[in-house]
Enzyme design. Structure first.
Site, PDB file in Angstrom:
ATOM      1  CB  SER A   1      -0.864   0.002   1.270  1.00 36.73           C
ATOM      2  OG  SER A   1      -1.507   1.239   1.427  1.00 36.73           O
TER       3      SER A   1
ATOM      4  CE1 TYR B   1      -3.933  -2.024   5.212  1.00 36.20           C
ATOM      5  CE2 TYR B   1      -3.087   0.152   4.687  1.00 36.20           C
ATOM      6  CZ  TYR B   1      -3.621  -1.053   4.281  1.00 36.20           C
ATOM      7  OH  TYR B   1      -3.840  -1.282   2.938  1.00 36.20           O
TER       8      TYR B   1
ATOM      9  CE  LYS C   1      -1.316  -3.749   3.265  1.00 36.56           C
ATOM     10  NZ  LYS C   1      -1.506  -4.985   2.491  1.00 36.56           N
TER      11      LYS C   1
HETATM   12  P1  NAP Z   1     -11.390  -5.731   0.918  1.00 37.89           P
HETATM   13  O1  NAP Z   1     -12.340  -5.089  -0.017  1.00 37.89           O
HETATM   14  O2  NAP Z   1     -11.605  -5.596   2.383  1.00 37.89           O
HETATM   15  O3  NAP Z   1     -11.264  -7.274   0.527  1.00 37.89           O
HETATM   16  C1  NAP Z   1     -10.362  -8.071   1.250  1.00 37.89           C
HETATM   17  C2  NAP Z   1     -10.549  -9.519   0.888  1.00 37.89           C
HETATM   18  O4  NAP Z   1      -9.644 -10.277   1.729  1.00 37.89           O
HETATM   19  C3  NAP Z   1     -11.949 -10.037   1.171  1.00 37.89           C
HETATM   20  O5  NAP Z   1     -12.316 -10.999   0.212  1.00 37.89           O
HETATM   21  C4  NAP Z   1     -11.797 -10.652   2.557  1.00 37.89           C
HETATM   22  O6  NAP Z   1     -12.732 -11.676   2.837  1.00 37.89           O
HETATM   23  C5  NAP Z   1     -10.400 -11.245   2.473  1.00 37.89           C
HETATM   24  N1  NAP Z   1      -9.875 -11.453   3.822  1.00 37.89           N
HETATM   25  C6  NAP Z   1      -9.914 -10.576   4.848  1.00 37.89           C
HETATM   26  N2  NAP Z   1      -9.432 -11.142   5.955  1.00 37.89           N
HETATM   27  C7  NAP Z   1      -9.088 -12.418   5.614  1.00 37.89           C
HETATM   28  C8  NAP Z   1      -8.551 -13.498   6.331  1.00 37.89           C
HETATM   29  N3  NAP Z   1      -8.277 -13.405   7.639  1.00 37.89           N
HETATM   30  N4  NAP Z   1      -8.345 -14.677   5.686  1.00 37.89           N
HETATM   31  C9  NAP Z   1      -8.642 -14.788   4.376  1.00 37.89           C
HETATM   32  N5  NAP Z   1      -9.148 -13.790   3.635  1.00 37.89           N
HETATM   33  C10 NAP Z   1      -9.375 -12.615   4.259  1.00 37.89           C
HETATM   34  O7  NAP Z   1      -9.895  -5.172   0.677  1.00 37.89           O
HETATM   35  P2  NAP Z   1      -9.260  -4.507  -0.630  1.00 37.89           P
HETATM   36  O8  NAP Z   1      -9.448  -3.045  -0.542  1.00 37.89           O
HETATM   37  O9  NAP Z   1      -9.645  -5.228  -1.840  1.00 37.89           O
HETATM   38  O10 NAP Z   1      -7.713  -4.745  -0.312  1.00 37.89           O
HETATM   39  C11 NAP Z   1      -6.947  -5.762  -0.952  1.00 37.89           C
HETATM   40  C12 NAP Z   1      -5.471  -5.471  -0.739  1.00 37.89           C
HETATM   41  O11 NAP Z   1      -5.144  -4.179  -1.253  1.00 37.89           O
HETATM   42  C13 NAP Z   1      -5.046  -5.455   0.723  1.00 37.89           C
HETATM   43  O12 NAP Z   1      -3.751  -6.004   0.845  1.00 37.89           O
HETATM   44  C14 NAP Z   1      -5.014  -3.982   1.059  1.00 37.89           C
HETATM   45  O13 NAP Z   1      -4.160  -3.695   2.146  1.00 37.89           O
HETATM   46  C15 NAP Z   1      -4.489  -3.430  -0.244  1.00 37.89           C
HETATM   47  N6  NAP Z   1      -4.752  -2.012  -0.470  1.00 37.89           N
HETATM   48  C16 NAP Z   1      -6.047  -1.554  -0.456  1.00 37.89           C
HETATM   49  C17 NAP Z   1      -6.283  -0.200  -0.675  1.00 37.89           C
HETATM   50  C18 NAP Z   1      -7.661   0.386  -0.672  1.00 37.89           C
HETATM   51  O14 NAP Z   1      -7.797   1.626  -0.611  1.00 37.89           O
HETATM   52  N7  NAP Z   1      -8.712  -0.408  -0.746  1.00 37.89           N
HETATM   53  C19 NAP Z   1      -5.196   0.662  -0.918  1.00 37.89           C
HETATM   54  C20 NAP Z   1      -3.904   0.150  -0.931  1.00 37.89           C
HETATM   55  C21 NAP Z   1      -3.706  -1.198  -0.704  1.00 37.89           C
HETATM   56  P3  NAP Z   1     -13.937 -11.399   3.909  1.00 37.89           P
HETATM   57  O15 NAP Z   1     -14.705 -10.256   3.362  1.00 37.89           O
HETATM   58  O16 NAP Z   1     -14.657 -12.681   3.893  1.00 37.89           O
HETATM   59  O17 NAP Z   1     -13.261 -11.088   5.200  1.00 37.89           O
END
Ligand code: NAP
Length: 250
Positions: A142, A155, A159
């Site tokens: 991130s 967080y 990261k």
């Molecule tokens: P999200 O919408 O919250 O989706 C996360 C996914 O991971 C969901 O399918 C969730 O399943 C699964 N997950 C969560 N906890 C888990 C666990 N303990 N075991 C197995 N699966 C699990 O997140 P996202 O925004 O797509 O983020 C994806 C990645 O991008 C992450 O690494 C995040 O740090 C990174 N990122 C995100 C952003 C942003 O602004 N969104 C920015 C920079 C980086 P459940 O729903 O069933 O828990």
């Protein structure tokens, strides 16, 4: 592996790709794009209903696991079979001001965002080495690894740790022809993104600092992940690649 310009295309035919956190958001978009480029996808997540709907869309294999547990993370990786491409994407964010950051929140964040990446990669990389597969691994980090964000202590630290873990992986696994890179997106308005930035009072100032004047879409990240996983990126190793619309240039 030497790139042959006459045959090069983004094509993951005959490769199995494991994506963690593939049920929702960015992970789901990555799974769908890998499928579009002919990879056989193994989708891992916590909520079975999400995986079932993804399976209906792209016909992937699915595995339910809570990767916050080291034992479950190891079990999942051991049962996943032969994997050529790995995307460590699953992560969580708990928003707490520094002085109120709970030990349980810190531990849960580190367990999923950092420890699970180590555990899953250990198993999958060992298996790539045994099969003499020159695999590729992408860790979804991130912008929060570079940028100190209020109420994101665990967080941000997880990261930043993931970036350095990725570099160590790149150094050690590079000797086996396995590439490891981190991708560092800006805000994406997924479930996680909305939690942190959905309020215009918070999201507005962040948006104003992005020269392209938009947040990233899941597909912006997925496309970069596919490129970095592909043979076209054969000399990319140990990168932290910012997908941020120019934020880091300001
Ligand atoms: P999200 O919408 O919250 O989706 C996360 C996914 O991971 C969901 O399918 C969730 O399943 C699964 N997950 C969560 N906890 C888990 C666990 N303990 N075991 C197995 N699966 C699990 O997140 P996202 O925004 O797509 O983020 C994806 C990645 O991008 C992450 O690494 C995040 O740090 C990174 N990122 C995100 C952003 C942003 O602004 N969104 C920015 C920079 C980086 P459940 O729903 O069933 O828990």
């Amino acid at each position: 592996m030497k790139l042959d310009p006459s045959t090069f295309q983004l094509d993951f035919k005959n490769r199995r790709a494991l994506v963690t956190g593939a049920g929702k958001g960015i992970g789901r978009a990555i799974a769908m794009m890998l499928h579009r480029f002919n990879a056989r996808v193994v989708a891992v997540s916590r909520t079975d209903a999400d995986l079932k709907s993804l399976q209906e869309e792209i016909g992937c294999e699915t595995m339910v696991a809570d990767l916050g547990s080291a034992a479950e993370a190891r079990r999942m990786a051991e049962q996943a079979g032969d994997i050529d491409l790995l995307v460590n994407n699953a992560a969580m964010v708990l928003l707490e001001p520094l002085l109120q950051t709970k030990i349980e929140s810190w531990d849960a964040t580190m367990a999923l965002n950092l420890r699970a990446v180590l555990v899953v990669t250990q198993v999958i990389a060992q298996q790539m080495i045994s099969r003499e597969v020159r695999g590729s691994i992408v860790n979804i980090s991130s912008m929060a690894s570079f940028q100190a964000l209020a109420s994101h202590a665990a967080y941000c630290a997880s990261k930043a740790g993931l970036d350095q873990l990725s570099r160590v992986m790149a150094v050690e696994l590079g000797a086996h022809g396995i590439r490891v890179n981190a991708i560092n997106p800006t805000v994406v308005l997924t479930e996680m993104g909305r939690k942190a930035w959905g309020d215009p009072a918070k999201g507005g100032p962040m948006l104003a600092r992005i020269p392209l004047r938009r947040f990233a879409e899941c597909e912006d990240v997925a496309a970069v992940v596919c490129f970095v996983l592909s043979d076209a990126a054969g000399m990319l190793n140990g990168l932290t690649l910012q997908v941020d619309g120019g934020f880091s240039a300001t």
